[in-house]
Design a protein around this motif. Structure first.
Motif, short mmCIF file in Angstrom:
data_model
loop_
_atom_site.label_atom_id
_atom_site.label_comp_id
_atom_site.label_asym_id
_atom_site.label_seq_id
_atom_site.Cartn_x
_atom_site.Cartn_y
_atom_site.Cartn_z
N ILE A 143 1.19 -0.93 0.45
CA ILE A 143 0.13 -0.04 0.10
C ILE A 143 1.25 1.62 0.11
CG2 ILE A 143 -1.82 -1.27 1.19
CD1 ILE A 143 -0.77 0.05 3.61
N LYS A 144 2.52 1.04 -0.23
CA LYS A 144 3.50 2.31 -0.09
C LYS A 144 3.19 3.11 0.64
CE LYS A 144 4.29 1.71 -4.70
NZ LYS A 144 3.26 -0.01 -5.25
N VAL A 145 2.93 3.02 2.47
CA VAL A 145 3.19 3.69 3.45
C VAL A 145 4.42 3.91 4.28
CG1 VAL A 145 2.60 1.50 5.18
CG2 VAL A 145 2.04 4.10 5.86
N GLU A 146 4.51 5.36 3.69
CA GLU A 146 5.27 5.43 5.23
C GLU A 146 5.30 5.96 6.40
OE1 GLU A 146 9.06 9.43 4.97
OE2 GLU A 146 7.30 9.17 2.72
N LEU A 147 6.64 5.14 7.19
CA LEU A 147 6.42 4.82 8.23
C LEU A 147 7.46 6.16 9.39
CD1 LEU A 147 6.85 1.52 9.64
CD2 LEU A 147 4.44 2.60 8.95
N PRO A 148 6.49 6.25 11.05
CA PRO A 148 6.90 7.37 11.64
C PRO A 148 8.69 6.42 11.90
CG PRO A 148 4.83 7.50 12.12
CD PRO A 148 5.35 6.58 10.73
N LYS A 149 9.56 7.65 11.98
CA LYS A 149 10.95 6.55 12.25
C LYS A 149 10.71 6.05 13.54
CE LYS A 149 15.01 6.53 10.91
NZ LYS A 149 15.72 6.52 9.28
#
Length: 402
Positions: A98-104
């Protein structure tokens, strides 16, 4: 011994007789429900045939009829000695789709949970190697720390063995103050226990005699069998998914990948021992450099809204209903994602045609792959050595039958 007389020479030829021994499927020495049918010449193993399928649960087929977030509990039942790694490997696979960017912060929190799981997994394997060589003390002593890791799991997610930890996009809640307190206590006290465990076994003459040159495998043969994880590294191959294909910001961490040389039971034991020290080092770095931010990504299609919002906000109620009922569509696509599990490369090959469930899902279970080499590794050895070899490979039955 049977005797046969030939017509030409009238000489008597004694035909060799062998016995058959069932090692499993419920024998305590197998550490799981699987079977080896051994062809024995006295105490020597002449050949072996592995039989699996006793706990086949059709997970991959069940997954085709489950919403994506409901597949997480299925992964718990693969390598149940390190469930959080399975959970997060699956979550990362869906996140890649789903191409989600996660918080570090999420990635660092995942690293902490996964490295705790790795330690718990290695505690089980190495202490059982001690038991199967006749040394029960180390097992009884070191297991208190596996129990303590389970207490940390409880603080994080409420479960102990089959954890269902985290969510697609992060965690369901931030780590509590009590969880951080327990993790820091573990980092402080566990090294003392691990050192005492090593003092009991590492240079113990009986243990060394029972494990050195037992169940060896060469690097070439290990690679031909598609080994991965500690069993491959013990054979001298420097391959670790965390380094070769970093995920969850593993590239931010400084750690050593231990490598053996003989590929025998002793090397497999020592590689796992050193990996526990390295996992402690990674957790310490993650806590020290833990970023600020949210404990989950902004993915309302997958992340349940807070309960108070569900009761007072129509949009939150709709999202809650859609997620629980599995009505969230996902993109069409094909992805593969792997993580360094307790026993090697744990991968998920996911095919999506859109809709609420996977079209196909294949789980690459490291135990299923390297178990194929077991017959080769024990051929010609004593039965007692075969038990130790099996222990050091750490074959988990849950990973054999998906």
């Amino acid at each position: 011994m049977a005797k046969h007389e030939t017509l030409e020479t009238n000489t008597v030829v004694e035909a060799k007789e062998y016995s058959t021994l069932n090692l499993g499927p419920t024998h305590p020495a197998t550490h799981g429900i699987f079977q080896n049918i051994l062809k024995m010449d006295g105490e020597i193993i002449m050949d072996s045939e592995a039989t699996i399928g006793y706990i086949h649960r059709a997970f991959e087929k069940i997954a085709e009829h489950r919403p994506f977030y409901q597949i997480t509990p299925l992964t718990d039942r693969l390598n149940y000695c390190s469930s959080p790694i399975n959970n997060m490997g699956w979550h990362m696979t869906v996140e890649k789709l789903i191409k989600v960017e996660l918080p570090k912060r999420v990635e660092y929190m995942r690293v902490i949970a996964m490295e705790l799981a790795r330690i718990a997994d290695h505690i089980i394997c190495n202490s059982v190697i001690g038991v199967d060589s006749g040394a029960l003390t180390g097992f009884v002593y070191i297991f208190q720390w596996r129990e303590y890791i389970y207490e940390i799991y409880e603080e994080i997610c409420g479960a102990r063995l089959t954890t269902n930890m985290g969510r697609i996009g992060g965690f369901e809640r931030d780590f509590s103050d009590k969880a951080w307190e327990k993790i820091k206590y573990f980092l402080k006290e566990f090294p003392k226990g691990l050192k005492e465990f090593e003092n009991l076994l590492v240079r113990n003459r009986i243990f060394m005699d029972r494990t050195i040159n037992v169940g060896p495998i060469t690097a070439e043969k290990a690679l031909s069998y598609s080994f991965s994880g500690p069993n491959l590294r013990a054979a001298g191959v420097d391959y670790d998914v965390r380094v070769m294909n970093p995920y969850s910001s593993y590239q931010d961490f400084d750690f050593i990948v231990p490598v053996g040389s003989n590929g025998d039971t002793y090397d497999r034991f020592m590689v796992r021992q050193e990996e526990m020290w390295q996992s402690l080092k990674i957790i310490e770095q993650a806590i020290k450099n833990l970023p600020d931010g949210s404990f989950h990504a902004k993915v309302p299609d997958f992340y349940l809204p807070p309960k108070e919002e569900v009761y007072n906000n129509m949009e939150a109620l709709i999202y809650h209903f859609k997620i629980v009922m599995g009505e969230t569509d996902v993109p069409v696509g094909e992805v593969y994602h792997s993580v360094e599990g307790g026993n090697g490369e744990l991968g998920f090959y996911l095919v999506s045609e859109g809709g609420r469930s996977p079209y196909r899902l294949h789980m690459r279970r490291p135990c299923f792959i390297y178990y194929q080499a077991y017959a080769d590794m024990i051929r010609g050895s004593m039965l007692s050595d075969a038990i130790l070899t099996l222990s050091s490979m750490n074959v988990i039955a849950g990973e054999l039958d998906a």
